[in-house]
Write an enzyme that holds these catalytic residues in place. Sequence first.
Site, PDB file in Angstrom:
ATOM      1  N   ASP A   1       0.872  -1.162   0.000  1.00  0.00           N
ATOM      2  CA  ASP A   1       0.000   0.000   0.000  1.00  0.00           C
ATOM      3  C   ASP A   1       0.917   1.223   0.000  1.00  0.00           C
ATOM      4  O   ASP A   1       1.898   1.258   0.731  1.00  0.00           O
ATOM      5  CB  ASP A   1      -0.881  -0.021   1.256  1.00  0.00           C
ATOM      6  CG  ASP A   1      -1.853   1.147   1.280  1.00  0.00           C
ATOM      7  OD1 ASP A   1      -2.512   1.394   0.250  1.00  0.00           O
ATOM      8  OD2 ASP A   1      -1.945   1.826   2.320  1.00  0.00           O
TER       9      ASP A   1
ATOM     10  N   GLU B   1      -1.032  -1.241  -6.129  1.00  0.00           N
ATOM     11  CA  GLU B   1      -2.294  -0.718  -6.637  1.00  0.00           C
ATOM     12  C   GLU B   1      -2.078   0.014  -7.949  1.00  0.00           C
ATOM     13  O   GLU B   1      -1.004   0.555  -8.203  1.00  0.00           O
ATOM     14  CB  GLU B   1      -2.862   0.314  -5.661  1.00  0.00           C
ATOM     15  CG  GLU B   1      -3.063  -0.163  -4.286  1.00  0.00           C
ATOM     16  CD  GLU B   1      -3.249   1.039  -3.378  1.00  0.00           C
ATOM     17  OE1 GLU B   1      -4.383   1.495  -3.268  1.00  0.00           O
ATOM     18  OE2 GLU B   1      -2.249   1.516  -2.837  1.00  0.00           O
TER      19      GLU B   1
ATOM     20  N   CYS C   1     -12.259  -6.183   5.676  1.00  0.00           N
ATOM     21  CA  CYS C   1     -11.433  -6.922   6.639  1.00  0.00           C
ATOM     22  C   CYS C   1     -10.653  -7.997   5.884  1.00  0.00           C
ATOM     23  O   CYS C   1     -11.237  -8.833   5.198  1.00  0.00           O
ATOM     24  CB  CYS C   1     -12.326  -7.558   7.708  1.00  0.00           C
ATOM     25  SG  CYS C   1     -11.451  -8.784   8.714  1.00  0.00           S
TER      26      CYS C   1
ATOM     27  N   CYS D   1     -11.652 -11.766   7.292  1.00  0.00           N
ATOM     28  CA  CYS D   1     -12.886 -12.496   6.999  1.00  0.00           C
ATOM     29  C   CYS D   1     -13.630 -11.960   5.778  1.00  0.00           C
ATOM     30  O   CYS D   1     -14.619 -12.542   5.344  1.00  0.00           O
ATOM     31  CB  CYS D   1     -13.798 -12.502   8.225  1.00  0.00           C
ATOM     32  SG  CYS D   1     -14.561 -10.895   8.543  1.00  0.00           S
TER      33      CYS D   1
ATOM     34  N   CYS E   1     -12.663  -5.372  13.381  1.00  0.00           N
ATOM     35  CA  CYS E   1     -13.717  -5.923  12.530  1.00  0.00           C
ATOM     36  C   CYS E   1     -14.868  -6.415  13.420  1.00  0.00           C
ATOM     37  O   CYS E   1     -14.649  -7.237  14.319  1.00  0.00           O
ATOM     38  CB  CYS E   1     -13.163  -7.068  11.691  1.00  0.00           C
ATOM     39  SG  CYS E   1     -14.453  -7.950  10.798  1.00  0.00           S
TER      40      CYS E   1
ATOM     41  N   CYS F   1     -15.337 -10.590  12.843  1.00  0.00           N
ATOM     42  CA  CYS F   1     -14.392 -11.604  13.344  1.00  0.00           C
ATOM     43  C   CYS F   1     -13.557 -11.115  14.522  1.00  0.00           C
ATOM     44  O   CYS F   1     -12.804 -11.877  15.121  1.00  0.00           O
ATOM     45  CB  CYS F   1     -13.493 -12.107  12.218  1.00  0.00           C
ATOM     46  SG  CYS F   1     -12.277 -10.887  11.678  1.00  0.00           S
TER      47      CYS F   1
ATOM     48  N   ASP G   1      -3.366   0.655   7.302  1.00  0.00           N
ATOM     49  CA  ASP G   1      -2.528   0.537   6.109  1.00  0.00           C
ATOM     50  C   ASP G   1      -2.056  -0.896   5.860  1.00  0.00           C
ATOM     51  O   ASP G   1      -2.000  -1.345   4.713  1.00  0.00           O
ATOM     52  CB  ASP G   1      -1.314   1.467   6.225  1.00  0.00           C
ATOM     53  CG  ASP G   1      -1.735   2.932   6.314  1.00  0.00           C
ATOM     54  OD1 ASP G   1      -2.765   3.283   5.692  1.00  0.00           O
ATOM     55  OD2 ASP G   1      -1.042   3.710   6.984  1.00  0.00           O
TER      56      ASP G   1
HETATM   57 ZN   LIG Z   1     -13.176  -9.644   9.906  1.00  0.00          ZN
END
Ligand SMILES: [Zn+2]
Length: 380
Positions: free
Chosen positions: A182, A287, A339, A342, A358, A361, A368
Amino acid sequence: MTLKGIKLRIYPNQKQQTRIKLNFGYNRFVWNQMLYMMIERYKNNPEAKFLNAFALNNLLPALKSEYSWLKDAESTSLQSTNHDLVEAYKKFFKEHTGFPKFKSRKFPKQSYRSSMNIKLLDNHHLKIPKLGTMYFRSGRQITGKIKNVTIRLSATGKFYAVVLVDTEVKELPKTNASVGIDMGVADLMITSDGIKYPTIRFDKILAKKKHYWEKRLARRRLQANKEIAWDKHNKVMNPRELSDFKNYLKAKHMVAKYSEKIANQRNNYLHGLTKSLVECYDVIKIEDLKTKNLLKNHKLARAIANQSWREIRRQLEYKCEWYGKQLVIVNPRKTSQICSNCGYDDGKHTLYIRQWTCPKCGVNHDRDINAAVNILQATA
Ligand SMILES: [Zn+2]
């Protein structure tokens, strides 16, 4: 075989320096003459066929007999100039970039390219047509067949030769590791392994010294212009020009020197980063920068980051090619809100949210690093 450009600092003697500078002039003259001719040709007949480099080279003998001093020029460099002019035209037609410009003696960076009989004598001496043997220094060894050499004079008066060699590059050993990266502003690169490479503001480190000379430059230019205006107003026989003011030239030189230093430091840093990436990983995912959208950053920091990202991508493109590694460009969609553990989409996170948990999960994410992991997991 791979083409590789190696930059050398060269140390021409006084006589060689004069020859180099004359040759800059010959090439500038040919460029300007050919450009003028092509513009006139188009004006006279817009339907006329576009001239290629071969056709322009065929005009060189006529130009040399009209301007006999042109015979002193290094002749392959004139052909390179014709080639570059045709390429500049093509770029203008294809990419609608700027129309080729006339070249001025006053442009701070000058160069020409030779492409025949360039010989490497040993690790510190190069033989170049019309110049002879010259001492050089380089951090890298020159191996392979020399295709051409570009002689350059920097804004601070240093001479360089960029030698283009056709060489066999040894692939780096495979590591079986992949990484997602990133790119940010405060941290230049954040990897999916959790490593953060800071943005180093080389411009700030040298800002005080550069600013000192910038202020002097502005003041001295103003003063010089006043005196030039006085000369003109009073119809002095040989009115002075800006280049007659020694202290103005000194300030200009110092500003150019610090700009060069900053650019060199930044470049070395980026080269170090990209080299270690191709050494450590077989697959590098970044990216697509076109869609990258970072807001609310100080403008200069943003501009520097943008420039660095482009340079990192450029270096990764050719280094992956050289060393047998793979660069994958992925679409950065929602990388900072999904996330990576998950796949839950937590919705938009403003830039102020540096970490989040999250709700599905329960994993706590560094914003980042999570984005970098998402980039690693993304399919191109
Ligand atoms: Zn998650």
